[in-house]
Every structure is written in structure tokens, then in C-alpha cells.
Design a protein around this motif. Structure first.
Motif, PDB file in Angstrom:
ATOM      1  N   SER A  51       0.833  -1.198   0.000  1.00 47.36           N
ATOM      2  CA  SER A  51       0.000   0.000   0.000  1.00 47.36           C
ATOM      3  C   SER A  51       0.867   1.248   0.000  1.00 47.36           C
ATOM      4  CB  SER A  51      -0.893   0.012   1.250  1.00 47.36           C
ATOM      5  OG  SER A  51      -1.702  -1.134   1.289  1.00 47.36           O
ATOM      6  N   VAL A  52       2.166   1.068  -0.129  1.00 52.40           N
ATOM      7  CA  VAL A  52       3.095   2.195  -0.182  1.00 52.40           C
ATOM      8  C   VAL A  52       3.425   2.428  -1.651  1.00 52.40           C
ATOM      9  CG1 VAL A  52       5.294   3.123   0.621  1.00 52.40           C
ATOM     10  CG2 VAL A  52       4.035   1.469   2.029  1.00 52.40           C
ATOM     11  N   PRO A  53       2.978   3.496  -2.247  1.00 56.39           N
ATOM     12  CA  PRO A  53       3.084   3.648  -3.696  1.00 56.39           C
ATOM     13  C   PRO A  53       4.483   3.529  -4.265  1.00 56.39           C
ATOM     14  CG  PRO A  53       1.641   5.315  -2.759  1.00 56.39           C
ATOM     15  CD  PRO A  53       2.285   4.618  -1.609  1.00 56.39           C
ATOM     16  N   THR A  54       5.492   3.967  -3.511  1.00 53.96           N
ATOM     17  CA  THR A  54       6.843   3.990  -4.072  1.00 53.96           C
ATOM     18  C   THR A  54       7.692   2.785  -3.667  1.00 53.96           C
ATOM     19  OG1 THR A  54       7.553   5.350  -2.213  1.00 53.96           O
ATOM     20  CG2 THR A  54       6.894   6.498  -4.224  1.00 53.96           C
ATOM     21  N   ALA A  55       7.109   1.814  -2.963  1.00 49.78           N
ATOM     22  CA  ALA A  55       7.889   0.657  -2.523  1.00 49.78           C
ATOM     23  C   ALA A  55       8.044  -0.364  -3.644  1.00 49.78           C
ATOM     24  CB  ALA A  55       7.219  -0.007  -1.326  1.00 49.78           C
TER      25      ALA A  55
ATOM     26  N   GLY B 226      13.184  -2.059   4.770  1.00 48.99           N
ATOM     27  CA  GLY B 226      13.377  -3.298   5.506  1.00 48.99           C
ATOM     28  C   GLY B 226      12.205  -3.651   6.380  1.00 48.99           C
ATOM     29  N   THR B 227      12.372  -4.708   7.161  1.00 47.15           N
ATOM     30  CA  THR B 227      11.289  -5.190   8.006  1.00 47.15           C
ATOM     31  C   THR B 227      11.818  -6.177   9.026  1.00 47.15           C
ATOM     32  OG1 THR B 227       9.042  -6.095   7.950  1.00 47.15           O
ATOM     33  CG2 THR B 227      10.703  -7.198   6.598  1.00 47.15           C
TER      34      THR B 227
ATOM     35  N   TYR C 147      10.346   2.251   5.635  1.00 44.02           N
ATOM     36  CA  TYR C 147      10.595   2.766   4.297  1.00 44.02           C
ATOM     37  C   TYR C 147      10.919   4.253   4.344  1.00 44.02           C
ATOM     38  CZ  TYR C 147      10.131   3.549  -0.711  1.00 44.02           C
ATOM     39  OH  TYR C 147      10.380   3.866  -2.022  1.00 44.02           O
ATOM     40  N   GLY C 148      12.182   4.591   4.100  1.00 38.15           N
ATOM     41  CA  GLY C 148      12.591   5.977   4.008  1.00 38.15           C
ATOM     42  C   GLY C 148      12.817   6.673   5.334  1.00 38.15           C
TER      43      GLY C 148
ATOM     44  N   ASN D  83       7.107   2.950  10.661  1.00 39.57           N
ATOM     45  CA  ASN D  83       6.592   1.732  10.048  1.00 39.57           C
ATOM     46  C   ASN D  83       5.456   2.055   9.085  1.00 39.57           C
ATOM     47  OD1 ASN D  83       8.361   0.297  11.629  1.00 39.57           O
ATOM     48  ND2 ASN D  83       6.846  -0.240  13.167  1.00 39.57           N
ATOM     49  N   LYS D  84       5.546   1.504   7.869  1.00 42.31           N
ATOM     50  CA  LYS D  84       4.508   1.680   6.864  1.00 42.31           C
ATOM     51  C   LYS D  84       3.769   0.352   6.697  1.00 42.31           C
ATOM     52  CE  LYS D  84       6.427   5.704   5.568  1.00 42.31           C
ATOM     53  NZ  LYS D  84       5.826   7.025   5.631  1.00 42.31           N
ATOM     54  N   THR D  85       2.451   0.367   6.814  1.00 37.41           N
ATOM     55  CA  THR D  85       1.673  -0.854   6.668  1.00 37.41           C
ATOM     56  C   THR D  85       1.616  -1.277   5.206  1.00 37.41           C
ATOM     57  OG1 THR D  85       0.317  -0.269   8.570  1.00 37.41           O
ATOM     58  CG2 THR D  85      -0.580  -1.919   7.065  1.00 37.41           C
ATOM     59  N   VAL D  86       1.771  -2.571   4.964  1.00 38.41           N
ATOM     60  CA  VAL D  86       1.622  -3.139   3.623  1.00 38.41           C
ATOM     61  C   VAL D  86       0.562  -4.223   3.670  1.00 38.41           C
ATOM     62  CG1 VAL D  86       3.995  -2.625   2.960  1.00 38.41           C
ATOM     63  CG2 VAL D  86       3.463  -4.831   4.002  1.00 38.41           C
ATOM     64  N   ASP D  87       0.053  -4.589   2.495  1.00 39.69           N
ATOM     65  CA  ASP D  87      -0.961  -5.639   2.453  1.00 39.69           C
ATOM     66  C   ASP D  87      -0.359  -6.979   2.852  1.00 39.69           C
ATOM     67  OD1 ASP D  87      -2.796  -3.775   1.572  1.00 39.69           O
ATOM     68  OD2 ASP D  87      -2.313  -4.127  -0.540  1.00 39.69           O
ATOM     69  N   ASN D  88       0.836  -7.261   2.341  1.00 42.68           N
ATOM     70  CA  ASN D  88       1.513  -8.507   2.692  1.00 42.68           C
ATOM     71  C   ASN D  88       2.968  -8.430   2.243  1.00 42.68           C
ATOM     72  OD1 ASN D  88       1.657 -11.150   3.736  1.00 42.68           O
ATOM     73  ND2 ASN D  88       1.485 -11.999   1.681  1.00 42.68           N
ATOM     74  N   LEU D  89       3.853  -9.019   3.034  1.00 48.30           N
ATOM     75  CA  LEU D  89       5.263  -9.077   2.670  1.00 48.30           C
ATOM     76  C   LEU D  89       5.798 -10.457   3.067  1.00 48.30           C
ATOM     77  CD1 LEU D  89       7.931  -6.336   3.355  1.00 48.30           C
ATOM     78  CD2 LEU D  89       8.471  -8.740   3.600  1.00 48.30           C
ATOM     79  N   VAL D  90       6.416 -11.133   2.113  1.00 47.28           N
ATOM     80  CA  VAL D  90       7.007 -12.449   2.357  1.00 47.28           C
ATOM     81  C   VAL D  90       8.478 -12.404   1.965  1.00 47.28           C
ATOM     82  CG1 VAL D  90       6.874 -14.925   1.940  1.00 47.28           C
ATOM     83  CG2 VAL D  90       4.800 -13.532   1.789  1.00 47.28           C
TER      84      VAL D  90
END
Length: 214
Positions: A44-48, A150-151, A188-189, A193-200
Motif C-alpha cells: 500500500s506504499v506507492p513507491t515501494a 526493511g522489516t 521505508y525511508g 513503520n509503513k503498513t503493507v498488504d503482505n510481505l514475504v
């Protein structure tokens, strides 16, 4: 009270037997290797980025402890602490691809050990991978600053490890580990913390080293 004392006495006898010579094997190992971490981001982060892969040179401390009266098959547990440094080897992004990568992770799980004479012991460990830190550092030419991506993540994994001369004091070791770790946020940047829909994060690790046995 008599039943309680009987249970305590029985537990003491069993624990003593468990550590009897031939029933317990333990070690501490040093591993050196190479790993790839593939970030798959539904975001959901446009520039990621949607996909980015790092290659890292790893240093790892590991310990395995197994018990059992059977000379061929024993069961126990393994704990690995791994650190890695490297850089980006692939990125689907408009920003710079040359990035410094850094990672710390922990892998823990039950171990099934199979010994074949004095030549080889095969350790199979299904477990849990806890990525405490997995980051890329790079210069953002658009915003003209040094930033991060990162995460932290957690997920299932599995390790297969071969120990040669397992009855010796020191043993050469070679192995492979795979893990799929999941997260719902990115750093990110900035430190926010920026929420995303999913990260694996799909991690493949190949290593060799040596172990000190007791």
C-alpha cells in the motif's frame, strides 16, 4: 505426598538416564555461508518495490542437542543465530539497485538426528525463522537522501545439516536452510513503520563450518 515424592524421584532417575553416556549428544557450531533473501511485497506504499533480492555473506553460531538410546535415531532441538552482510542482486524499482544489505535472524526447531556409524550424522530440523532485522540501505536520488527499506518478520522454515565424523571432538559441517517469513509492515525511508498488504521474505541459506562435540 508419597505419590508426589515418587513422581519427583522417577523424574530424577529419568533425567539422569537421559544424560547417560551414549544417550545425549551436544555441540556448538560455527558456520560460514551465503544466503539470498527475496522480498515479495504486495503493498500500500506507492513507491515501494514489488520485488527485491539480496545476496549476503553469513556468519552463524549454532547449537544442537539430541537425546535417545537408539544408536541410529535421536531427537532434540537446534538453535541458530545468523548475521549477514551483502547487497542487492536484483530489484524491480526505478531507484538505485546498488544497495547495502544487512540481516540478523534466529532459527529454532526440533531436530531429528540420524547417525550412520562413525561417518555421518544427518540432522533434519523443521522450525521457526524469526527475522529480527532485514534491511537495505541506499541513496535515494529522487529525494536526495540516504534511506532504508526493511522489516522484521516471522515464519516457518526447515534445515538439513550433515555432520561428518560425529563421534570426534571436532566435526566438519555442511547444510542448507529455507524459510518463508511474513510481515505486515515496512520501514521505508525513515524509522516510521509503513503498513503493507503482505510481505514475504523467501530465504535460501547454504553454509559450511565445523562443530565442537561433547
Amino acid at each position: 505426598m508419597k505419590k508426589l515424592l515418587t513422581i519427583i524421584a522417577a523424574a530424577f532417575v529419568l533425567s539422569t538416564a537421559a544424560f547417560a553416556r551414549g544417550s545425549y549428544e551436544g555441540d556448538i557450531q560455527l558456520h560460514f555461508g551465503f544466503s539470498t533473501d527475496n522480498f515479495n511485497i504486495n503493498n500500500s506504499v506507492p513507491t515501494a518495490e514489488n520485488n527485491i533480492t539480496s545476496g549476503l555473506f553469513d556468519f552463524e553460531i549454532s547449537t544442537t542437542h539430541v537425546w535417545g538410546e537408539n544408536p541410529v535415531a535421536k531427537i532434540g532441538f537446534t538453535v541458530n543465530f545468523n548475521s549477514g552482510m551483502g547487497g542487492t542482486i536484483n530489484a524491480s524499482s526505478n531507484t538505485e539497485n546498488n544497495r547495502f544489505a544487512l540481516k540478523y535472524d534466529l532459527f529454532v526447531g526440533p531436530t531429528f538426528a540420524f547417525t550412520f556409524g562413525d561417518a555421518v550424522r544427518l540432522d533434519v530440523t523443521p522450525g521457526v525463522s524469526l527475522v529480527g532485522c532485514d534491511f537495505f540501505f541506499y541513496f535515494d536520488s529522487v529525494n536526495d537522501n540516504f534511506t532504508t527499506l526493511g522489516t522484521s518478520a516471522i515464519g516457518p522454515g526447515a534445515e538439513v545439516k550433515v555432520k561428518f565424523a560425529p563421534s570426534s571432538r571436532f566435526s566438519p559441517v555442511v547444510g542448507y536452510r529455507f524459510a518463508a517469513s511474513f510481515s505486515r509492515f515496512l520501514v521505508y525511508g525513515s524509522s516510521e513503520n509503513k503498513t503493507v498488504d503482505n510481505l514475504v521474505i523467501f530465504t535460501n541459506t547454504w553454509f559450511l563450518g565445523f562443530g565442537w562435540n561433547w
